[in-house]
Design a protein around this motif. Structure first.
Motif, PDB file in Angstrom:
ATOM      1  N   GLN A 259       0.349  -1.233   0.255  1.00  0.00           N
ATOM      2  CA  GLN A 259       0.007  -0.126  -0.256  1.00  0.00           C
ATOM      3  C   GLN A 259       1.047   1.527  -0.145  1.00  0.00           C
ATOM      4  OE1 GLN A 259      -3.152   0.018   3.233  1.00  0.00           O
ATOM      5  NE2 GLN A 259      -3.668  -2.388   2.232  1.00  0.00           N
ATOM      6  N   VAL A 260       2.470   1.520   1.116  1.00  0.00           N
ATOM      7  CA  VAL A 260       2.502   2.239   1.260  1.00  0.00           C
ATOM      8  C   VAL A 260       3.677   3.047  -0.263  1.00  0.00           C
ATOM      9  CG1 VAL A 260       5.345   3.394   2.073  1.00  0.00           C
ATOM     10  CG2 VAL A 260       2.821   1.973   3.440  1.00  0.00           C
ATOM     11  N   TYR A 261       3.416   1.190  -1.366  1.00  0.00           N
ATOM     12  CA  TYR A 261       4.919   0.964  -2.422  1.00  0.00           C
ATOM     13  C   TYR A 261       4.033   2.758  -3.564  1.00  0.00           C
ATOM     14  CZ  TYR A 261       6.863   0.229  -7.014  1.00  0.00           C
ATOM     15  OH  TYR A 261       7.399   0.130  -8.013  1.00  0.00           O
ATOM     16  N   ALA A 262       2.274   1.144  -3.645  1.00  0.00           N
ATOM     17  CA  ALA A 262       1.614   1.433  -4.529  1.00  0.00           C
ATOM     18  C   ALA A 262       0.912   3.219  -4.348  1.00  0.00           C
ATOM     19  CB  ALA A 262       0.390   1.146  -4.765  1.00  0.00           C
ATOM     20  N   GLU A 263       0.197   3.760  -2.863  1.00  0.00           N
ATOM     21  CA  GLU A 263       0.312   5.109  -3.855  1.00  0.00           C
ATOM     22  C   GLU A 263       0.080   5.496  -1.415  1.00  0.00           C
ATOM     23  OE1 GLU A 263      -4.615   6.824  -3.131  1.00  0.00           O
ATOM     24  OE2 GLU A 263      -4.414   4.852  -3.033  1.00  0.00           O
ATOM     25  N   ALA A 264       1.300   6.298  -1.328  1.00  0.00           N
ATOM     26  CA  ALA A 264       2.091   6.537  -0.628  1.00  0.00           C
ATOM     27  C   ALA A 264       1.383   8.339  -0.018  1.00  0.00           C
ATOM     28  CB  ALA A 264       3.683   7.111  -0.864  1.00  0.00           C
ATOM     29  N   ARG A 265       1.385   7.671   0.883  1.00  0.00           N
ATOM     30  CA  ARG A 265       0.217   8.558   1.743  1.00  0.00           C
ATOM     31  C   ARG A 265       1.328  10.537   2.081  1.00  0.00           C
ATOM     32  NH1 ARG A 265      -4.724   8.438   3.622  1.00  0.00           N
ATOM     33  NH2 ARG A 265      -4.827  10.768   3.770  1.00  0.00           N
ATOM     34  N   GLN A 323       5.466  18.139  12.148  1.00  0.00           N
ATOM     35  CA  GLN A 323       4.886  17.101  11.979  1.00  0.00           C
ATOM     36  C   GLN A 323       4.888  15.375  12.372  1.00  0.00           C
ATOM     37  OE1 GLN A 323       1.894  18.246  10.807  1.00  0.00           O
ATOM     38  NE2 GLN A 323       2.528  20.542  10.049  1.00  0.00           N
ATOM     39  N   GLU A 324       3.857  15.108  13.483  1.00  0.00           N
ATOM     40  CA  GLU A 324       4.166  13.779  13.600  1.00  0.00           C
ATOM     41  C   GLU A 324       3.418  13.004  12.805  1.00  0.00           C
ATOM     42  OE1 GLU A 324       6.344  13.356  16.292  1.00  0.00           O
ATOM     43  OE2 GLU A 324       6.814  15.080  16.796  1.00  0.00           O
ATOM     44  N   LEU A 325       3.643  11.613  13.036  1.00  0.00           N
ATOM     45  CA  LEU A 325       3.147  10.135  12.332  1.00  0.00           C
ATOM     46  C   LEU A 325       1.526  10.064  13.096  1.00  0.00           C
ATOM     47  CD1 LEU A 325       5.673   7.534  12.522  1.00  0.00           C
ATOM     48  CD2 LEU A 325       4.567   8.404  11.131  1.00  0.00           C
ATOM     49  N   ARG A 326       0.421  10.971  12.037  1.00  0.00           N
ATOM     50  CA  ARG A 326      -0.796  10.435  12.400  1.00  0.00           C
ATOM     51  C   ARG A 326      -1.418   9.462  11.586  1.00  0.00           C
ATOM     52  NH1 ARG A 326      -1.970  16.882  10.690  1.00  0.00           N
ATOM     53  NH2 ARG A 326      -0.317  17.000  11.341  1.00  0.00           N
ATOM     54  N   GLU A 327      -2.861   9.252  11.969  1.00  0.00           N
ATOM     55  CA  GLU A 327      -2.960   7.689  11.506  1.00  0.00           C
ATOM     56  C   GLU A 327      -3.693   8.380   9.747  1.00  0.00           C
ATOM     57  OE1 GLU A 327      -3.639   5.187  12.514  1.00  0.00           O
ATOM     58  OE2 GLU A 327      -2.968   5.686  14.638  1.00  0.00           O
ATOM     59  N   ALA A 328      -3.265   7.698   9.385  1.00  0.00           N
ATOM     60  CA  ALA A 328      -3.894   8.179   7.303  1.00  0.00           C
ATOM     61  C   ALA A 328      -4.641   7.240   7.293  1.00  0.00           C
ATOM     62  CB  ALA A 328      -2.567   8.061   6.879  1.00  0.00           C
ATOM     63  N   GLY A 329      -5.274   6.253   7.275  1.00  0.00           N
ATOM     64  CA  GLY A 329      -5.885   5.132   7.107  1.00  0.00           C
ATOM     65  C   GLY A 329      -6.160   3.877   7.284  1.00  0.00           C
ATOM     66  N   GLY A 330      -6.323   2.802   7.885  1.00  0.00           N
ATOM     67  CA  GLY A 330      -6.655   1.818   8.116  1.00  0.00           C
ATOM     68  C   GLY A 330      -5.114   1.914   9.045  1.00  0.00           C
ATOM     69  N   GLU A 331      -4.194   0.367   8.569  1.00  0.00           N
ATOM     70  CA  GLU A 331      -3.339   0.443   9.571  1.00  0.00           C
ATOM     71  C   GLU A 331      -1.862   1.536   9.025  1.00  0.00           C
ATOM     72  OE1 GLU A 331      -2.068  -3.797   8.858  1.00  0.00           O
ATOM     73  OE2 GLU A 331      -4.466  -4.011   8.970  1.00  0.00           O
ATOM     74  N   ALA A 335       3.580  11.564   9.103  1.00  0.00           N
ATOM     75  CA  ALA A 335       4.374  12.663   9.190  1.00  0.00           C
ATOM     76  C   ALA A 335       3.946  14.329   8.023  1.00  0.00           C
ATOM     77  CB  ALA A 335       5.411  12.753  10.074  1.00  0.00           C
ATOM     78  N   CYS A 336       2.513  14.304   7.955  1.00  0.00           N
ATOM     79  CA  CYS A 336       2.270  15.370   6.988  1.00  0.00           C
ATOM     80  C   CYS A 336       0.758  15.660   6.974  1.00  0.00           C
ATOM     81  CB  CYS A 336       2.306  14.330   5.275  1.00  0.00           C
ATOM     82  SG  CYS A 336       2.191  15.834   4.893  1.00  0.00           S
ATOM     83  N   VAL A 337       0.886  17.172   6.805  1.00  0.00           N
ATOM     84  CA  VAL A 337      -0.204  18.111   7.611  1.00  0.00           C
ATOM     85  C   VAL A 337      -1.397  17.604   6.437  1.00  0.00           C
ATOM     86  CG1 VAL A 337       0.150  20.359   5.812  1.00  0.00           C
ATOM     87  CG2 VAL A 337      -0.557  20.242   7.691  1.00  0.00           C
TER      88      VAL A 337
END
Length: 351
Positions: A259-265, A323-331, A335-337
């Motif tokens: 998921q991180v590779y296909a669609e990084a947040r 920016q601290e790590l924050r929930e980005a959906g699912g698991e 760390a982005c606003v």
């Protein structure tokens, strides 16, 4: 080395698939780990990691992002000029507070490391079989030299080399063979955790694929935990279960590897992903995109979000607000606003 332990805040929340019964600790849990060189240069800044037995965790990032420093810190292999704070819990026991005798017992037997650059890691004047046998003799008082040499041959066969190659010197082996020797050495004392720091560096793509499949098979067969470090996001997505992306000494994104590779947040994760061609889909029609600039000097980190000078979607506030790590959906966490704002195709392409 100076190793001190600080009081940390609450543990980072574990992903649902990583939950275990209360009182049963993970194989490895890193809490708020900081590594500072010379008292002033932060190479690793507040990293949290968690690895279960049988799990494969990838750590990605450009050169200079702190990946290798993190790997060496896990077994306290850094020079004396490095100061470590935080906690490194291996089977619930803090590596940073271990006395020398206990630490020596844990290295290779509890956790082992496959260093990048096998030619530089192997002793050029000793046969590879003797080098594999050495940790066996050191960690098993009952082992005889003959038994250790026999075990070295068995380990070589386990990684795809004939036992007779135990008589070879490192310069008599190819790059892929030397890397297999390093993996055999890492397995010598049946560790529960293997740390692979760029295990396929300088290998051609065919040998690289063989080494990666070998590592995957060994992890599956022996139910050990694996931390694989690489700058190649595509390799980690194909090999690992979960992925942590590091930038300027911190984890800026984490989640299921594919998921991180296909669609990084995080914009940095998107930039790393865009730097590699994708075979067999529409994305392969677009040329890989580089990321302008370089990672910041740890001795002179920019204010706010450390990625903002290179970020194509940075806001004015990013220059002043970290920016601290924050929930980005699912698991997933990032760390982005803008983590709560769905990324558009244009923003992905720009990154």
């Amino acid at each position: 080395m100076t190793a001190t332990t600080t009081t940390t805040g609450p543990e980072p929340s574990a992903s649902p698939d990583l939950s275990k019964p209360v009182g049963d600790p993970p194989l490895l849990e890193v809490r708020n780990l900081t590594v500072t060189y010379g008292g002033t240069v932060p190479a690793v800044r507040g990293v949290d990691l968690r690895v279960e037995a049988g799990q494969k965790l990838g750590i990605a990032g450009e050169s200079g992002c702190g990946k290798s420093t993190l790997a060496l810190a896990l077994l306290r292999l850094l020079p004396a000029t490095a100061k470590l704070t935080g906690e490194i819990l291996l089977d619930g026991e803090d590596v940073l507070t271990m006395k020398w005798g206990r630490l020596r017992a844990v290295r290779w037997a509890g956790a082992s490391i496959v260093f990048q650059g096998a030619m530089h890691s192997l002793n050029a004047v000793h046969r590879v079989g003797d080098q594999i046998a050495e940790p066996i003799l050191l960690h098993n008082a009952k082992a005889t030299p003959a038994a250790a040499r026999k075990r070295a041959g068995e380990l070589l066969e386990q990684v795809g080399l004939p036992a007779v190659r135990a008589q070879a010197y490192p310069h008599e082996l190819s790059g892929g063979q030397r890397q297999r020797v390093m993996i055999a050495m890492a397995l010598a004392c049946d560790p529960r955790l293997i740390i692979a720091d760029e295990p396929t560096t300088a290998l051609d793509v065919m040998i690289q694929a063989q080494i990666l499949r070998l590592i995957e098979q060994l992890v599956a067969d022996q139910d050990v935990g694996l931390i694989m470090i690489s700058h190649d996001l595509a390799v980690l997505a194909d090999t690992c279960d979960r992925l942590s992306v590091m930038y300027a000494g911190r984890v800026v994104e984490e989640g299921p590897a594919r998921q991180v590779y296909a669609e990084a947040r995080h914009p940095y994760g998107r930039a790393l992903s865009a730097a590699f061609p994708r075979i067999g889909d529409l994305a392969s029609r677009r040329a890989p995109r580089g990321l302008p600039g370089d990672p910041p000097d740890p001795a002179a980190l920019p204010g706010g979000c450390t990625f903002h000078p290179r970020c194509p979607v940075a806001l004015d506030s990013c220059a002043t607000e970290d920016q601290e790590l924050r929930e980005a959906g699912g698991e997933r966490r990032a760390a982005c606003v803008l983590v709560d704002t769905p990324a558009t195709d244009d923003s992905r392409n720009t990154a």
